[in-house]
Design an enzyme around this catalytic site. Structure first.
Site, PDB file in Angstrom:
ATOM      1  N   GLU A  13       0.819  -1.216   0.000  1.00  0.00           N
ATOM      2  CA  GLU A  13       0.000   0.000   0.000  1.00  0.00           C
ATOM      3  C   GLU A  13       0.860   1.277   0.000  1.00  0.00           C
ATOM      4  O   GLU A  13       0.334   2.373  -0.181  1.00  0.00           O
ATOM      5  CB  GLU A  13      -0.946  -0.010   1.207  1.00  0.00           C
ATOM      6  CG  GLU A  13      -1.995  -1.107   1.079  1.00  0.00           C
ATOM      7  CD  GLU A  13      -2.887  -1.265   2.296  1.00  0.00           C
ATOM      8  OE1 GLU A  13      -4.092  -1.424   2.131  1.00  0.00           O
ATOM      9  OE2 GLU A  13      -2.358  -1.248   3.425  1.00  0.00           O
ATOM     10  N   ASP A 195     -11.992  -5.511  -3.110  1.00  0.00           N
ATOM     11  CA  ASP A 195     -12.929  -6.635  -3.046  1.00  0.00           C
ATOM     12  C   ASP A 195     -14.259  -6.113  -2.522  1.00  0.00           C
ATOM     13  O   ASP A 195     -14.374  -4.941  -2.180  1.00  0.00           O
ATOM     14  CB  ASP A 195     -12.367  -7.728  -2.107  1.00  0.00           C
ATOM     15  CG  ASP A 195     -12.117  -7.200  -0.704  1.00  0.00           C
ATOM     16  OD1 ASP A 195     -11.003  -6.728  -0.435  1.00  0.00           O
ATOM     17  OD2 ASP A 195     -13.057  -7.217   0.117  1.00  0.00           O
TER      18      ASP A 195
HETATM   19  N1  ADE Z   1      -9.093  -4.693   3.353  1.00  0.00           N
HETATM   20  C1  ADE Z   1      -9.366  -4.969   2.066  1.00  0.00           C
HETATM   21  N2  ADE Z   1     -10.467  -5.721   1.946  1.00  0.00           N
HETATM   22  C2  ADE Z   1     -10.922  -5.913   3.212  1.00  0.00           C
HETATM   23  C3  ADE Z   1     -12.011  -6.627   3.750  1.00  0.00           C
HETATM   24  N3  ADE Z   1     -12.864  -7.283   2.960  1.00  0.00           N
HETATM   25  N4  ADE Z   1     -12.164  -6.644   5.103  1.00  0.00           N
HETATM   26  C4  ADE Z   1     -11.297  -5.984   5.900  1.00  0.00           C
HETATM   27  N5  ADE Z   1     -10.229  -5.318   5.437  1.00  0.00           N
HETATM   28  C5  ADE Z   1     -10.053  -5.275   4.101  1.00  0.00           C
END
Ligand code: ADE
Length: 227
Positions: A13, A195
């Site tokens: 990141e 996601d």
């Molecule tokens: N960082 C990226 N995706 C995430 C997720 N689904 N839950 C928690 N932190 C995250």
């Protein structure tokens, strides 16, 4: 000289952001390596740090940024799970505020003032919106919630949505906002969605993590440029 602290949880990141900046000085504290880029002509410096995953790491690191470097602003960059229905992978979420989604002692309401929602700095939010518009990114300004878990279940996601109505979920933002609030330091979270925090979350995260991290790094650097 203004100091802008930039925190990311994972090396991926911060990778693109650091590659875009000139060679930095470094300082180590509490096993964290702080990268210091000074821009005397702009009377500004950027101190970037990789805090590690989770809210304890994020809080410790934010406090160090404030205590050791006197950070005037703290920006949290990175990826997150998209939790509002309309969000898509690779969209940007700019924090309006941050909350802990896993802090639920039953007696909390009996102890006012109880600060569980921490508002991002409006000027930083406006700067991020301007950058997203200039870059023609799909972005949302909304709540980011954090907890000590990677959310990859539709059931948990639905519970979080019905309680908090967030746009994105991660594992650090609330701790960073909380720490900044206690120190009176303006903060902002800008996250790119890797996601959708559902059953495909982990696979999507692995596929999109690097693309999402690169996208948000460019936005955060442009925001830092405007401060
Ligand atoms: N960082 C990226 N995706 C995430 C997720 N689904 N839950 C928690 N932190 C995250």
């Amino acid at each position: 000289m203004k100091t802008i602290g930039i925190i990311g949880a994972m090396p991926s990141e911060l990778k693109d952001l650091r590659e875009a900046l000139p060679k930095a000085e470094t300082h180590t504290a509490a096993q964290y390596e702080f990268y210091i880029n000074s821009f005397p002509q702009a009377d500004k410096r950027i101190v970037s740090v990789c805090c590690g995953i989770g809210k304890v790491n994020a809080a410790v690191c934010t406090q160090l940024l404030i205590d050791l470097f006197d950070a005037d602003y703290v920006i949290n960059t990175g990826v997150a799970g998209g939790i509002a229905e309309e969000t898509k992978v690779c969209d940007i979420v700019v924090s309006s505020d941050v909350m802990h989604h896993d802090l639920k002692p039953p007696f909390l309401d009996n102890y006012p003032p109880h600060h569980s929602c921490f508002e991002a700095d409006p000027l930083l939010v406006s700067a991020a919106v301007k950058v997203c518009q200039e870059k023609r990114e799909t972005y949302y300004v909304g709540r980011v919630v954090s907890g000590e878990m990677f959310v990859s279940s539709s059931q948990l996601k639905d519970e979080i949505v019905s309680e908090f109505h967030p746009y994105a979920v991660d594992m650090e933002s609330a701790a960073i906002g909380h720490c900044c609030y206690r120190n009176g330091v303006p903060f902002l979270v800008v996250r790119c969605l890797s996601d959708k925090a559902d059953e495909e979350g982990e696979m999507s995260f692995e596929t999109f993590e690097k693309i999402a991290a690169a996208k948000v790094a460019a936005i955060v650097l442009a925001v830092a440029d405007q401060i």
